[in-house]
Design an enzyme around this catalytic site. Structure first.
Site, PDB file in Angstrom:
ATOM      1  N   GLY A  11       0.820  -1.205   0.000  1.00  0.00           N
ATOM      2  CA  GLY A  11       0.000   0.000   0.000  1.00  0.00           C
ATOM      3  C   GLY A  11       0.851   1.250   0.000  1.00  0.00           C
ATOM      4  O   GLY A  11       1.882   1.312   0.666  1.00  0.00           O
ATOM      5  N   ARG A  72       0.422  -5.265  -6.086  1.00  0.00           N
ATOM      6  CA  ARG A  72       0.497  -6.550  -5.398  1.00  0.00           C
ATOM      7  C   ARG A  72       1.102  -7.564  -6.360  1.00  0.00           C
ATOM      8  O   ARG A  72       0.876  -7.506  -7.562  1.00  0.00           O
ATOM      9  CB  ARG A  72      -0.892  -7.010  -4.964  1.00  0.00           C
ATOM     10  CG  ARG A  72      -1.660  -5.987  -4.135  1.00  0.00           C
ATOM     11  CD  ARG A  72      -1.047  -5.778  -2.767  1.00  0.00           C
ATOM     12  NE  ARG A  72      -1.819  -4.811  -1.981  1.00  0.00           N
ATOM     13  CZ  ARG A  72      -1.474  -4.384  -0.780  1.00  0.00           C
ATOM     14  NH1 ARG A  72      -0.357  -4.834  -0.217  1.00  0.00           N
ATOM     15  NH2 ARG A  72      -2.209  -3.512  -0.121  1.00  0.00           N
ATOM     16  N   ASP A 103       5.377  -5.106   5.875  1.00  0.00           N
ATOM     17  CA  ASP A 103       5.963  -6.400   6.212  1.00  0.00           C
ATOM     18  C   ASP A 103       6.029  -7.351   5.026  1.00  0.00           C
ATOM     19  O   ASP A 103       6.985  -8.122   4.894  1.00  0.00           O
ATOM     20  CB  ASP A 103       5.215  -7.044   7.385  1.00  0.00           C
ATOM     21  CG  ASP A 103       3.731  -7.248   7.108  1.00  0.00           C
ATOM     22  OD1 ASP A 103       3.239  -6.775   6.073  1.00  0.00           O
ATOM     23  OD2 ASP A 103       3.073  -7.882   7.953  1.00  0.00           O
ATOM     24  N   THR A 125       4.370   2.598   5.508  1.00  0.00           N
ATOM     25  CA  THR A 125       2.989   2.164   5.652  1.00  0.00           C
ATOM     26  C   THR A 125       2.283   3.076   6.641  1.00  0.00           C
ATOM     27  O   THR A 125       2.868   3.455   7.658  1.00  0.00           O
ATOM     28  CB  THR A 125       2.884   0.702   6.140  1.00  0.00           C
ATOM     29  OG1 THR A 125       1.531   0.426   6.529  1.00  0.00           O
ATOM     30  CG2 THR A 125       3.792   0.442   7.330  1.00  0.00           C
ATOM     31  N   ASP A 127      -0.024   2.183   8.524  1.00  0.00           N
ATOM     32  CA  ASP A 127      -0.527   1.373   9.639  1.00  0.00           C
ATOM     33  C   ASP A 127       0.357   1.409  10.887  1.00  0.00           C
ATOM     34  O   ASP A 127      -0.101   1.061  11.976  1.00  0.00           O
ATOM     35  CB  ASP A 127      -0.684  -0.086   9.203  1.00  0.00           C
ATOM     36  CG  ASP A 127      -1.634  -0.241   8.025  1.00  0.00           C
ATOM     37  OD1 ASP A 127      -2.518   0.614   7.879  1.00  0.00           O
ATOM     38  OD2 ASP A 127      -1.481  -1.209   7.258  1.00  0.00           O
ATOM     39  N   ASP A 129       2.659  -0.597  11.717  1.00  0.00           N
ATOM     40  CA  ASP A 129       2.656  -1.957  12.266  1.00  0.00           C
ATOM     41  C   ASP A 129       3.959  -2.713  12.035  1.00  0.00           C
ATOM     42  O   ASP A 129       3.983  -3.947  12.084  1.00  0.00           O
ATOM     43  CB  ASP A 129       1.482  -2.746  11.674  1.00  0.00           C
ATOM     44  CG  ASP A 129       1.565  -2.877  10.151  1.00  0.00           C
ATOM     45  OD1 ASP A 129       2.399  -2.190   9.528  1.00  0.00           O
ATOM     46  OD2 ASP A 129       0.786  -3.667   9.587  1.00  0.00           O
ATOM     47  N   ARG A 171      -5.333  -2.060   9.117  1.00  0.00           N
ATOM     48  CA  ARG A 171      -5.275  -3.511   8.908  1.00  0.00           C
ATOM     49  C   ARG A 171      -5.480  -4.218  10.244  1.00  0.00           C
ATOM     50  O   ARG A 171      -6.521  -4.033  10.872  1.00  0.00           O
ATOM     51  CB  ARG A 171      -3.951  -3.902   8.235  1.00  0.00           C
ATOM     52  CG  ARG A 171      -4.048  -5.152   7.404  1.00  0.00           C
ATOM     53  CD  ARG A 171      -2.806  -5.396   6.588  1.00  0.00           C
ATOM     54  NE  ARG A 171      -1.575  -5.293   7.329  1.00  0.00           N
ATOM     55  CZ  ARG A 171      -0.421  -5.811   6.924  1.00  0.00           C
ATOM     56  NH1 ARG A 171      -0.355  -6.434   5.773  1.00  0.00           N
ATOM     57  NH2 ARG A 171       0.659  -5.670   7.645  1.00  0.00           N
TER      58      ARG A 171
END
Length: 319
Positions: A11, A72, A103, A125, A127, A129, A171
């Site tokens: 993303g 992707r 990741d 990202t 996120d 994360d 996510r």
């Protein structure tokens, strides 16, 4: 090292362009040729690779998204796909690679390193994360986008005496929900890392009603459930005028904040330095405002954690 490549994968996030710019100009400063790989690992397999110059990254530091684009690529999960990527890198004489992403991007970078192409990961990202860094590129910009929306929604929630359920991205991580919820004064924050019973949520809302509160903001991380799903559950438990706002992909766009531009520049430059030093299979990060690096394999083995003290504080301040 004479040639290195750079790609963005997964993303997109605001600040990726600042990282690309830093990689390209830092490498050229050290007399190293840089090749941009377009459309992530799919572009790598397809050989969508072009040499970049200083001017290639001019006037991009303020732009959201990624000029290298992203895609992707399920094929790159396979050994065959990874070998195709190695062959393309060798075809262009690229000796090392900077991978900007999350990741999944890190897993690809680690695989290439194990196949003889040293790679450095840069955490891009919204996120937040990725382990091994306090902040990822794009997280701060996404937070500012979310808080701007919360502030605007609160205006109408107050005017019509409504409860708004706001669904945010992230996510399987609750960082966006937690940080924006605390900053936006949300009455309830739902994150994947902490369970909260409906009884507790209802009790908090009723307590607010008893003290005269006419509106509420509830932040739901997408990793918990959809905002619509939670709103339906809420309506079954309490008589309230409930509306839902799903912020969606607006959170990924926009001009990066100063923080994201700076950490992206610092991380991108450090990634180049690591390749020059002959290192691979490592990821850069920022911890206590210091740029650090750790093995990618070690980062991938660690579960994402969240600051539970912040979560408890959000509940204490929402009384």
């Amino acid at each position: 090292m004479k040639r290195m490549g750079v790609l963005t994968s997964g993303g997109d996030s605001p600040g990726m362009n600042a990282a690309i710019r830093a990689v390209v100009r830092k490498a050229i400063y050290h007399n190293i040729e840089v090749y941009g790989i377009y459309n992530g690992y799919q572009g790598l397999i397809n050989g969508n690779i072009e040499k970049m110059e200083i001017g290639s990254v001019g006037d991009i530091i303020q732009r959201g998204g990624t000029i290298l684009r992203s895609a992707r690529c399920p094929e790159f999960v396979t050994k065959e796909g990874q070998q195709k990527g190695v062959e393309q890198l060798k075809k262009f004489g690229i000796e090392g690679l900077v991978v900007i992403g999350g990741d999944g991007s890190y897993r690809g970078a680690n695989a290439l390193t194990n196949l003889g192409i040293p790679c450095i990961g840069v955490p891009g990202t919204i996120d937040n994360d990725i382990c091994g860094t306090d902040f990822t590129i794009g997280f701060d910009t996404a937070l500012n986008t979310v808080i701007d929306a919360i502030d605007k929604i609160r205006d109408t929630a107050s005017s019509h005496e409504r409860t708004f359920v706001i669904e945010v991205m992230g996510r399987n991580a609750g960082d966006i929900a937690l940080w924006s919820g605390l900053a936006g004064g949300a009455e309830t924050i739902l994150i994947p890392e902490a369970e909260e019973s409906m009884d507790e949520i209802i009790a908090r809302l009723k307590h607010g009603q008893r003290r005269g509160k006419k509106h509420s903001i509830i932040i739901v991380a997408e990793g918990v459930m959809s905002g619509v799903e939670f709103a339906e559950k809420l309506k079954k438990e309490i008589q309230m005028d409930v509306r839902v706002s799903v912020l969606g992909h607006i959170q990924r766009g926009g001009s990066p904040t100063v923080r994201d531009r700076v950490i992206a520049s610092r991380m991108g430059a450090r990634a180049v330095e690591l390749l020059i030093e002959g290192k691979g299979g490592r990821a850069v990060g920022i911890v206590n405002n210091e740029i650090i690096d750790r093995p990618i394999a070690e980062i991938l083995d660690q579960p994402h954690t969240i600051d539970m003290q912040m979560f408890e504080l959000s509940k204490e301040l929402s009384i």
